[in-house]
Design an enzyme around this catalytic site. Structure first.
Site, mmCIF file in Angstrom:
data_model
loop_
_atom_site.group_PDB
_atom_site.id
_atom_site.type_symbol
_atom_site.label_atom_id
_atom_site.label_comp_id
_atom_site.label_asym_id
_atom_site.label_seq_id
_atom_site.Cartn_x
_atom_site.Cartn_y
_atom_site.Cartn_z
ATOM 1 N N GLY A 31 0.804 -1.222 0.000
ATOM 2 C CA GLY A 31 0.000 0.000 0.000
ATOM 3 C C GLY A 31 0.833 1.266 0.000
ATOM 4 N N GLY A 36 5.248 4.129 -8.991
ATOM 5 C CA GLY A 36 5.958 2.855 -9.201
ATOM 6 C C GLY A 36 4.991 1.684 -9.109
ATOM 7 N N HIS A 37 4.186 1.673 -8.036
ATOM 8 C CA HIS A 37 3.177 0.620 -7.881
ATOM 9 C C HIS A 37 2.184 0.649 -9.050
ATOM 10 C CE1 HIS A 37 4.072 1.400 -3.449
ATOM 11 N NE2 HIS A 37 4.324 0.109 -3.553
ATOM 12 N N GLN A 61 7.835 -9.599 7.586
ATOM 13 C CA GLN A 61 9.055 -9.195 6.882
ATOM 14 C C GLN A 61 9.735 -7.990 7.524
ATOM 15 O OE1 GLN A 61 6.704 -8.381 3.133
ATOM 16 N NE2 GLN A 61 8.196 -6.740 2.878
ATOM 17 N N GLN A 155 14.680 -8.785 -4.031
ATOM 18 C CA GLN A 155 13.359 -9.379 -3.780
ATOM 19 C C GLN A 155 12.836 -10.081 -5.031
ATOM 20 O OE1 GLN A 155 9.929 -7.611 -1.466
ATOM 21 N NE2 GLN A 155 9.367 -6.874 -3.498
ATOM 22 N N SER A 188 7.725 4.192 -0.870
ATOM 23 C CA SER A 188 6.879 4.631 0.232
ATOM 24 C C SER A 188 7.736 5.229 1.350
ATOM 25 C CB SER A 188 6.072 3.460 0.783
ATOM 26 O OG SER A 188 5.306 2.885 -0.255
HETATM 27 P P1 PAJ Z 1 5.961 -2.634 -1.699
HETATM 28 O O1 PAJ Z 1 7.185 -1.997 -1.168
HETATM 29 O O2 PAJ Z 1 4.640 -1.991 -1.455
HETATM 30 O O3 PAJ Z 1 6.156 -2.810 -3.241
HETATM 31 C C1 PAJ Z 1 5.205 -3.489 -4.024
HETATM 32 C C2 PAJ Z 1 5.782 -3.689 -5.429
HETATM 33 O O4 PAJ Z 1 6.023 -2.422 -6.030
HETATM 34 C C3 PAJ Z 1 7.128 -4.432 -5.400
HETATM 35 O O5 PAJ Z 1 7.178 -5.363 -6.459
HETATM 36 C C4 PAJ Z 1 8.115 -3.307 -5.602
HETATM 37 O O6 PAJ Z 1 9.341 -3.720 -6.191
HETATM 38 C C5 PAJ Z 1 7.339 -2.407 -6.541
HETATM 39 N N1 PAJ Z 1 7.875 -1.036 -6.532
HETATM 40 C C6 PAJ Z 1 8.075 -0.235 -5.457
HETATM 41 N N2 PAJ Z 1 8.642 0.930 -5.824
HETATM 42 C C7 PAJ Z 1 8.808 0.876 -7.170
HETATM 43 C C8 PAJ Z 1 9.331 1.760 -8.154
HETATM 44 N N3 PAJ Z 1 9.823 2.947 -7.831
HETATM 45 N N4 PAJ Z 1 9.345 1.348 -9.444
HETATM 46 C C9 PAJ Z 1 8.862 0.122 -9.796
HETATM 47 N N5 PAJ Z 1 8.339 -0.755 -8.914
HETATM 48 C C10 PAJ Z 1 8.313 -0.389 -7.616
HETATM 49 O O7 PAJ Z 1 7.699 -5.021 -2.033
HETATM 50 C C11 PAJ Z 1 6.770 -5.105 -1.252
HETATM 51 O O8 PAJ Z 1 5.804 -4.134 -1.122
HETATM 52 C C12 PAJ Z 1 6.563 -6.311 -0.354
HETATM 53 O O9 PAJ Z 1 7.806 -6.857 -0.011
HETATM 54 C C13 PAJ Z 1 5.659 -7.396 -0.984
HETATM 55 C C14 PAJ Z 1 6.256 -7.973 -2.273
HETATM 56 C C15 PAJ Z 1 4.261 -6.827 -1.267
HETATM 57 C C16 PAJ Z 1 5.491 -8.570 0.037
HETATM 58 O O10 PAJ Z 1 4.970 -8.118 1.224
#
Ligand code: PAJ
Length: 281
Positions: A31, A36-37, A61, A155, A188
């Protein structure tokens, strides 16, 4: 867009799509969604008939001294963003739904080796928590494909390895890092930075770019790593690691290795920033 909080409500919904022969893409998140998300969601949209996004701040985690309680929770705004991007289903389970018997006795998924280096070395147990929750979510959603950001490069490789080792029938798609206009990778955790720290944060990406340039000019790995480390310190960041690895599996590169990735993590104020850059020689 429908929002579901319970596994027994989620299962029949995705099962109906699968019965209808519809391809399902899945984007797991914690969330506080940024561009990016949302880029992952857009890529998912382009690849499948149905898009499922999960939001779950996964306690498993986070280390005992990490930012679990401070982690930004913005479900209402996230909901609006996901709806705009054409998400079909938001799955937002609570902690009791994900870990009904408690975290201590939860069955875990361990991906040895690759989980123990770099971020895994400074965040003990972190990737066990990630692999466990993603494995559980895959079993709930049963997607055809799942999308992960290259921003969290280690990851992404942990998930690829887990999926292969456990023969999970899910295609893993990596999506390039989305950045702010000054190069800072969206995260985030950037919200933890003060205005003054925010002006120094892009030095992480600049250090990686300089390192990539050094590698292309034939500099030794140790020299490139040392220079990036010094650049981070000059900008007032406290480096955790700077490391040049083989992009395929994060192994130490052997001479002549052509596809590399430079990974770095550094503390700035309350934030721990990570970034990486792939380099083809
Ligand atoms: P979170 O940090 O919320 O990220 C969710 C997804 O968004 C991940 O695959 C992360 O690599 C991607 N993401 C975050 N910032 C990004 C950016 N600037 N550009 C491209 N993709 C981006 O990563 C997690 O959550 C957790 O570890 C999760 C996989 C959900 C397991 O709990």
């Amino acid at each position: 867009m429908e929002t579901l909080h319970r596994i027994d409500a989620l299962r029949p919904r995705v099962a109906a799509w699968r019965r209808a022969g519809e391809r399902i893409a899945f984007v797991p998140t914690m969330g506080n969604l940024h561009q990016g998300h949302l880029e992952l969601v857009r890529q998912a949209r382009g690849r499948a008939r149905r898009v499922v996004v999960s939001i779950f701040v996964n306690p498993l985690q986070f280390g005992p001294n990490e930012d679990l309680s401070d982690y930004p929770r913005t479900l209402e705004v996230d909901h609006q963003g996901l709806e705009r991007e054409g998400t079909d289903l938001l799955f937002a389970p609570g902690g009791d739904e994900m870990y009904p018997r408690g975290q201590a006795v939860q069955t875990r998924v361990e991906v040895p080796g690759i989980s123990d280096i770099l971020c895994g070395a400074s965040r003990s147990g972190h990737f066990v928590g990630v692999a466990t929750v993603v494995c559980k979510l895959f079993n709930m959603v049963q997607p055809d494909l799942a999308l992960f950001g290259e921003k969290d490069f280690q990851q992404l490789l942990v998930i690829r390895r887990m999926t292969a080792d456990l023969c999970l029938p899910v295609e893993i798609v990596g999506v390039p890092t989305v950045r702010e206009s000054d190069g800072l990778a969206m995260s985030s955790r950037n919200g933890y930075l003060s205005a003054e720290e925010r002006t120094r944060a892009p030095s992480l990406y600049r250090a990686l770019q300089a390192a990539a340039q050094g590698l292309r000019q034939g500099a030794a790995l140790a020299q490139v790593e040392g220079q990036a480390w010094a650049e981070l310190e000059r900008s007032g960041l406290r480096p955790d690691y700077v490391s040049v690895r083989r992009a395929l599996d994060l192994a130490t590169p052997s001479p002549g290795e052509r596809i590399l990735v430079i990974l770095a993590a550094a503390y700035l104020g309350r934030a721990r920033l990570i970034d990486n850059l792939q380099v083809g020689l």
